[in-house]
Design an enzyme around this catalytic site. Structure first.
Site, PDB file in Angstrom:
ATOM      1  N   ASP A   1       0.839  -1.282   0.063  1.00 46.69           N
ATOM      2  CA  ASP A   1      -0.160  -0.134  -0.074  1.00 46.69           C
ATOM      3  C   ASP A   1       1.055   1.196   0.047  1.00 46.69           C
ATOM      4  O   ASP A   1       1.867   1.386   0.663  1.00 46.69           O
ATOM      5  CB  ASP A   1      -0.706  -0.010   1.193  1.00 46.69           C
ATOM      6  N   HIS A   2       0.327   2.319  -0.749  1.00 51.60           N
ATOM      7  CA  HIS A   2       1.181   3.709  -0.502  1.00 51.60           C
ATOM      8  C   HIS A   2       2.641   3.780  -0.648  1.00 51.60           C
ATOM      9  O   HIS A   2       3.042   4.114   0.202  1.00 51.60           O
ATOM     10  CB  HIS A   2       0.767   4.555   0.460  1.00 51.60           C
TER      11      HIS A   2
ATOM     12  N   HIS B   1      -9.762   5.224  -1.125  1.00 54.03           N
ATOM     13  CA  HIS B   1      -8.785   5.063   0.011  1.00 54.03           C
ATOM     14  C   HIS B   1      -9.768   5.697   1.219  1.00 54.03           C
ATOM     15  O   HIS B   1     -10.772   6.173   0.975  1.00 54.03           O
ATOM     16  CB  HIS B   1      -7.678   5.660  -0.102  1.00 54.03           C
ATOM     17  N   GLY B   2      -9.390   5.476   2.602  1.00 50.02           N
ATOM     18  CA  GLY B   2      -9.986   6.146   3.646  1.00 50.02           C
ATOM     19  C   GLY B   2     -11.210   5.666   3.959  1.00 50.02           C
ATOM     20  O   GLY B   2     -12.282   6.619   4.216  1.00 50.02           O
TER      21      GLY B   2
ATOM     22  N   ASN C   1     -10.545   0.516   0.640  1.00 44.17           N
ATOM     23  CA  ASN C   1      -9.341   0.401   1.792  1.00 44.17           C
ATOM     24  C   ASN C   1      -9.796   0.797   3.230  1.00 44.17           C
ATOM     25  O   ASN C   1     -10.428   1.808   3.235  1.00 44.17           O
ATOM     26  CB  ASN C   1      -8.256   1.251   1.276  1.00 44.17           C
TER      27      ASN C   1
ATOM     28  N   THR D   1      -7.568   2.134   9.518  1.00 44.47           N
ATOM     29  CA  THR D   1      -7.434   2.601  10.818  1.00 44.47           C
ATOM     30  C   THR D   1      -8.481   1.852  11.808  1.00 44.47           C
ATOM     31  O   THR D   1      -8.303   1.552  12.835  1.00 44.47           O
ATOM     32  CB  THR D   1      -7.977   4.152  10.880  1.00 44.47           C
TER      33      THR D   1
HETATM   34  P1  13P Z   1      -8.448   4.098   6.808  1.00 44.19           P
HETATM   35  O1  13P Z   1      -7.176   4.167   7.636  1.00 44.19           O
HETATM   36  O2  13P Z   1      -9.098   5.672   6.779  1.00 44.19           O
HETATM   37  O3  13P Z   1      -9.188   3.310   6.610  1.00 44.19           O
HETATM   38  O4  13P Z   1      -7.668   4.404   5.128  1.00 44.19           O
HETATM   39  C1  13P Z   1      -6.940   3.023   4.736  1.00 44.19           C
HETATM   40  C2  13P Z   1      -6.353   3.496   3.499  1.00 44.19           C
HETATM   41  O5  13P Z   1      -6.854   3.976   2.664  1.00 44.19           O
HETATM   42  C3  13P Z   1      -5.221   2.476   3.266  1.00 44.19           C
HETATM   43  O6  13P Z   1      -4.543   3.037   1.664  1.00 44.19           O
END
Ligand code: 13P
Length: 285
Positions: free
Chosen positions: A82-83, A209-210, A231, A234
């Site tokens: 990821d990223h 994402h997020g 995704n 958190t």
């Molecule tokens: P969150 O931590 O907000 O769920 O996002 C995770 C994410 O997008 C990982 O690439």
């Protein structure tokens, strides 16, 4: 049962109009919980290692852990980096057995993003490894940024079309109103923007994402608009691992193995809830 590439699952998701859930992991218990939830629901699943998590676990251990867990649960799993912003690290991940990678050059100019992403696609595609890239920029913890400034970072649909043609990516992360981490107020997703990008790129899996804190109905609308990978990091880290471990270890004399079981069960239950919302249950295989 093994580690599989993301491309195939994404094309199935496009045909079936659902999203494949992607979860960040950073410990074995966390990963087992993800596999358990996916196996219970017979859902495809993407296990994502962030660069930080991969550095802690080690590249070889990360891959072998996923192979072992997929085999123990009798499931196919996609192992995704990821990223990642570093070309060399991506090549090492590909060499070591990751089946999907994300090159995140979203902070660079359009031209630089295209150049780096196309280089990653050229390398990864030789090994059948899928590549996700990001256009626009999904930030994190951006409560101090005013909305108009944040919207300036949203993905422009026409640019998305050009970017996919210029790079040959397998999946595209779009900036449409979500941010990484917990939200202080309700997230506001730009659904018309998702629909427009999907209209221009009907066969390109869009990635949201997020996912932590996004209401279920917003997920459903985003999926209806064309999102095929969501995704979540958190929520699993905090509610699946941290809160449960804190409670478990607060009991004097508690056995760490019982805490492991609690973490696995909680992670699995979060994963199962998300699978139900994303419509990916019974789509494995
Ligand atoms: P969150 O931590 O907000 O769920 O996002 C995770 C994410 O997008 C990982 O690439």
């Amino acid at each position: 049962m093994a580690l599989v590439t993301m491309k195939y699952e994404m094309s199935k998701a496009e045909k079936g109009r659902y999203a494949v859930p992607a979860f960040n992991f950073f410990t074995l218990d966390n990963l087992i919980g993800i596999a358990q939830g996916a196996a219970n629901k017979k859902s495809p699943v993407i296990a994502m290692a962030s660069v930080g998590a991969m550095k802690i676990m080690g590249e070889h251990t990360t891959v072998r852990m996923c192979e072992g867990v997929a085999s123990d649960f009798g499931i196919d799993m996609i192992l995704h980096l990821d990223h990642c912003t570093d070309y060399d690290m991506i090549c090492r991940a590909v060499d070591n057995g990751f089946t999907s990678v994300m090159i995140d050059a979203s902070k660079l100019s359009y031209e630089e993003n295209v150049e780096l992403t196309a280089r990653v696609v050229e390398y990864a595609s030789k090994y059948g490894v899928s590549v996700e890239a990001e256009l626009g920029h999904v930030g994190g913890k951006e409560d101090d940024i005013v909305v108009s400034e944040r919207e300036a970072l949203f993905t422009v649909p026409e640019d998305a079309l050009r970017f996919v043609n210029d790079t040959g990516v397998d999946a595209l992360a779009v900036a449409v109103g979500t941010v990484h981490g917990f939200y202080k107020s309700e997230p506001k997703l730009d659904f018309p923007r998702i629909e427009k990008i999907h209209e221009l790129l009907p066969h390109m899996p869009l990635v949201l994402h997020g996912g932590t804190g996004v209401p279920d109905d917003d997920f459903r609308k985003a999926i209806a608009g064309g999102v095929r990978k969501i995704n979540i990091g958190t929520e699993l880290k905090v509610h699946g691992v941290f809160d449960v471990s804190k409670q478990g270890y607060a009991q004097p004399g508690d056995d760490p193995r019982s805490v492991s079981k609690l973490v696995i069960a909680k992670c699995a239950s979060i994963v199962e809830e998300k699978i139900d919302v994303m419509g990916s249950a019974n789509k494995a295989g």
